[in-house]
Design a protein around this motif. Structure first.
Motif, PDB file in Angstrom:
ATOM      1  N   GLU A   1      21.797  30.967  27.695  1.00 22.59           N
ATOM      2  CA  GLU A   1      21.321  30.661  26.339  1.00 22.59           C
ATOM      3  C   GLU A   1      21.986  29.422  25.749  1.00 22.59           C
ATOM      4  N   GLY A   2      22.813  28.746  26.562  1.00 20.04           N
ATOM      5  CA  GLY A   2      23.400  27.483  26.125  1.00 20.04           C
ATOM      6  C   GLY A   2      24.724  27.590  25.403  1.00 20.04           C
ATOM      7  N   ARG A   3      25.463  28.685  25.579  1.00 23.12           N
ATOM      8  CA  ARG A   3      26.759  28.817  24.903  1.00 23.12           C
ATOM      9  C   ARG A   3      27.874  28.052  25.607  1.00 23.12           C
ATOM     10  N   ASN A   4      27.630  27.611  26.830  1.00 25.08           N
ATOM     11  CA  ASN A   4      28.546  26.708  27.542  1.00 25.08           C
ATOM     12  C   ASN A   4      29.984  27.214  27.573  1.00 25.08           C
ATOM     13  N   ILE A   5      30.139  28.456  28.008  1.00 21.34           N
ATOM     14  CA  ILE A   5      31.465  29.063  28.113  1.00 21.34           C
ATOM     15  C   ILE A   5      32.060  28.688  29.474  1.00 21.34           C
ATOM     16  N   LYS A   6      33.201  28.042  29.454  1.00 26.06           N
ATOM     17  CA  LYS A   6      33.877  27.612  30.680  1.00 26.06           C
ATOM     18  C   LYS A   6      35.131  28.444  30.873  1.00 26.06           C
ATOM     19  N   ILE A   7      35.357  28.909  32.089  1.00 21.67           N
ATOM     20  CA  ILE A   7      36.550  29.686  32.406  1.00 21.67           C
ATOM     21  C   ILE A   7      37.565  28.781  33.087  1.00 21.67           C
ATOM     22  N   THR A   8      38.790  28.787  32.584  1.00 25.72           N
ATOM     23  CA  THR A   8      39.869  27.999  33.166  1.00 25.72           C
ATOM     24  C   THR A   8      41.044  28.908  33.469  1.00 25.72           C
ATOM     25  N   ARG A   9      41.574  28.807  34.650  1.00 27.44           N
ATOM     26  CA  ARG A   9      42.738  29.594  35.050  1.00 27.44           C
ATOM     27  C   ARG A   9      43.746  28.684  35.746  1.00 27.44           C
ATOM     28  N   LYS A  10      45.015  28.901  35.449  1.00 28.03           N
ATOM     29  CA  LYS A  10      46.089  28.176  36.117  1.00 28.03           C
ATOM     30  C   LYS A  10      46.863  29.154  36.989  1.00 28.03           C
ATOM     31  N   ILE A  11      46.889  28.890  38.272  1.00 25.04           N
ATOM     32  CA  ILE A  11      47.641  29.702  39.216  1.00 25.04           C
ATOM     33  C   ILE A  11      48.688  28.809  39.858  1.00 25.04           C
ATOM     34  N   GLU A  12      49.935  29.097  39.516  1.00 21.71           N
ATOM     35  CA  GLU A  12      51.061  28.239  39.884  1.00 21.71           C
ATOM     36  C   GLU A  12      50.783  26.841  39.324  1.00 21.71           C
ATOM     37  N   ASP A  13      50.641  25.821  40.157  1.00 22.78           N
ATOM     38  CA  ASP A  13      50.427  24.471  39.634  1.00 22.78           C
ATOM     39  C   ASP A  13      48.975  24.019  39.740  1.00 22.78           C
ATOM     40  N   GLN A  14      48.107  24.916  40.133  1.00 21.51           N
ATOM     41  CA  GLN A  14      46.703  24.553  40.349  1.00 21.51           C
ATOM     42  C   GLN A  14      45.834  25.086  39.217  1.00 21.51           C
ATOM     43  N   ILE A  15      44.966  24.232  38.668  1.00 14.53           N
ATOM     44  CA  ILE A  15      44.032  24.632  37.621  1.00 14.53           C
ATOM     45  C   ILE A  15      42.646  24.792  38.242  1.00 14.53           C
ATOM     46  N   TYR A  16      42.030  25.941  37.966  1.00 16.93           N
ATOM     47  CA  TYR A  16      40.698  26.229  38.477  1.00 16.93           C
ATOM     48  C   TYR A  16      39.740  26.364  37.299  1.00 16.93           C
ATOM     49  N   GLU A  17      38.536  25.832  37.446  1.00 15.65           N
ATOM     50  CA  GLU A  17      37.531  25.907  36.400  1.00 15.65           C
ATOM     51  C   GLU A  17      36.226  26.455  36.965  1.00 15.65           C
ATOM     52  N   LEU A  18      35.625  27.347  36.203  1.00 12.77           N
ATOM     53  CA  LEU A  18      34.299  27.856  36.529  1.00 12.77           C
ATOM     54  C   LEU A  18      33.357  27.375  35.434  1.00 12.77           C
ATOM     55  N   MET A  19      32.445  26.481  35.826  1.00 13.37           N
ATOM     56  CA  MET A  19      31.575  25.847  34.846  1.00 13.37           C
ATOM     57  C   MET A  19      30.377  26.743  34.515  1.00 13.37           C
ATOM     58  N   PRO A  20      29.794  26.557  33.325  1.00 11.18           N
ATOM     59  CA  PRO A  20      28.622  27.355  32.946  1.00 11.18           C
ATOM     60  C   PRO A  20      27.495  27.223  33.973  1.00 11.18           C
ATOM     61  N   ASN A  21      26.868  28.353  34.279  1.00  5.47           N
ATOM     62  CA  ASN A  21      25.726  28.420  35.188  1.00  5.47           C
ATOM     63  C   ASN A  21      26.043  27.945  36.604  1.00  5.47           C
ATOM     64  N   SER A  22      27.306  27.960  36.970  1.00  6.45           N
ATOM     65  CA  SER A  22      27.704  27.585  38.322  1.00  6.45           C
ATOM     66  C   SER A  22      27.179  28.590  39.338  1.00  6.45           C
ATOM     67  N   PRO A  23      26.805  28.130  40.557  1.00 10.49           N
ATOM     68  CA  PRO A  23      26.422  29.091  41.611  1.00 10.49           C
ATOM     69  C   PRO A  23      27.571  30.002  42.005  1.00 10.49           C
ATOM     70  N   LEU A  24      28.799  29.658  41.619  1.00  6.05           N
ATOM     71  CA  LEU A  24      29.954  30.492  41.946  1.00  6.05           C
ATOM     72  C   LEU A  24      29.972  31.787  41.141  1.00  6.05           C
ATOM     73  N   TYR A  25      29.108  31.888  40.140  1.00  4.91           N
ATOM     74  CA  TYR A  25      28.973  33.168  39.439  1.00  4.91           C
ATOM     75  C   TYR A  25      28.323  34.230  40.321  1.00  4.91           C
ATOM     76  N   VAL A  26      27.701  33.809  41.408  1.00  5.93           N
ATOM     77  CA  VAL A  26      27.127  34.733  42.376  1.00  5.93           C
ATOM     78  C   VAL A  26      28.100  34.837  43.542  1.00  5.93           C
ATOM     79  N   LEU A  27      28.692  36.006  43.732  1.00  7.65           N
ATOM     80  CA  LEU A  27      29.721  36.147  44.758  1.00  7.65           C
ATOM     81  C   LEU A  27      29.102  36.183  46.161  1.00  7.65           C
TER      82      LEU A  27
END
Length: 344
Positions: A301-327
């Motif tokens: 619906e266009g809310r553009n919620i981005k997930i960001t996680r920092k694990i040790e020194d690495q930052i990971y981002e999951l962008m809105p509508n990314s194919p990575l939402y499908v495991l």
């Protein structure tokens, strides 16, 4: 698996078949929520869903259906179960479904499909039978186990098992914590801050058991979720005042009377009321396994919620509508069945 032949009017046989249909639908919905795209009406007929195993033949291999076919089967099963199950929740046996649970599951499923008219209708039907909310003032704020297995808000009991166990055993619990962004959503007088969470030795927050009596998070259906589904749907169709009335009815049961006096949450517009309700979904339904589907449907619906996680020194981002939402489907399943793998 479900026996397809006609059953008699024997209430026990009807209840057992209803239980089986409900359980199959519940499992199918968990799978399609994890291994398929969010339901999008324009592409659901072609998006890859899950294998729909509907027979007891152990040698039969079912190929992947479409997302639309998957959701159609889920809804068909739950509707059939609602005609067979007893109406009321059985106290002390909340792992057994009822009509209340069937309607609640339909509300959850339709919400994930963004069919808000149907989601509201089934949330209302569930609440018409059972709408009990727990006053959190009656719970022990300092207890490690503030809830029992028979928590009165629970409509249908289920919980995370092995995957969560692997997560919490992977490293000492004091080395990770709940996101500060989530913790900061709770008012200091919100009792859930103390009832849902506890601080560890590194000043991080860890989760306590919620609506269950052990460390495995509750993922079932409960009345607070039904209040929030109905409130969201009301807000979306312009019934702002009624939506906020439901939201405040829920929030009052979570408030500490020893802190500041509760003041109703107000909204100046339809969009503001929807924002408040969605914010409350994050607070209320933590660890319920609904946030993932919320992120998928809300980003559509266009809310553009981005997930960001920092694990040790690495930052990971999951962008809105990314194919990575499908495991990805586990490789052993691909090897055994030959079904199509998800794109990554």
């Amino acid at each position: 698996l479900i026996e397809t032949r006609e059953i008699s009017n024997d209430p026990d046989r009807k209840r057992i078949k209803g239980w089986a249909l409900f359980t199959r639908a519940y499992a199918f919905y968990a799978l399609v929520s994890t291994f398929s795209k969010a339901y999008e009406a324009t592409s659901a007929a072609s998006d890859l869903g899950i294998p729909l195993k509907l027979t007891a033949g152990i040698d039969e291999i079912a190929m992947r259906s479409s997302v639309k076919e998957s959701y159609d089967q889920i809804i068909k099963d739950v509707l059939a179960s609602s005609d067979l199950l007893q109406q009321d929740i059985i106290p002390g046996k909340r792992n057994r479904p009822s009509k209340v649970a069937a309607f609640a599951l339909l509300a959850r499923v339709y919400l994930s499909m963004r069919n808000y008219e149907q989601a509201e209708m089934y949330a209302s039907r569930s609440l018409a039978i059972y709408s009990t909310l727990t006053s959190f003032q009656t719970l022990n704020k300092t207890s490690q186990i503030p809830f029992t297995f028979d928590a009165e808000e629970v409509i249908y009991f289920s919980r995370i098992l092995n995957e969560y166990n692997e997560l919490i055993l992977a490293r000492p619990t004091n080395t990770y914590g709940i996101s500060p962004d989530l913790i900061n959503l709770y008012d200091p007088s919100d009792l859930r801050l103390k009832i849902y969470f506890q601080k560890n030795t590194l000043n991080n927050y860890n989760i306590k058991p919620i609506n269950t009596a052990n460390a495995f998070p509750f993922t079932g259906l409960a009345t607070d979720e039904m209040y929030l589904i109905k409130a969201e749907c009301l807000s979306r169709r312009g019934e702002k005042s009624e939506a906020m009335e439901l939201l405040n009815k829920l929030l009052k049961t979570r408030w500490d009377p020893d802190g500041k006096a509760y003041q109703d949450v107000l909204a100046s517009s339809q969009e503001a009321s929807l924002d408040e309700i969605l914010k409350e979904r994050r607070r209320a339904l933590v660890f319920r396994s609904v946030r993932w589907t919320d992120l998928k449907r809300l980003n559509l619906e266009g809310r553009n919620i981005k997930i960001t996680r920092k694990i040790e020194d690495q930052i990971y981002e999951l962008m809105p509508n990314s194919p990575l939402y499908v495991l990805p489907i586990p490789e052993d399943e691909i090897t055994l069945s030959g079904i199509q793998q998800n794109l990554r």
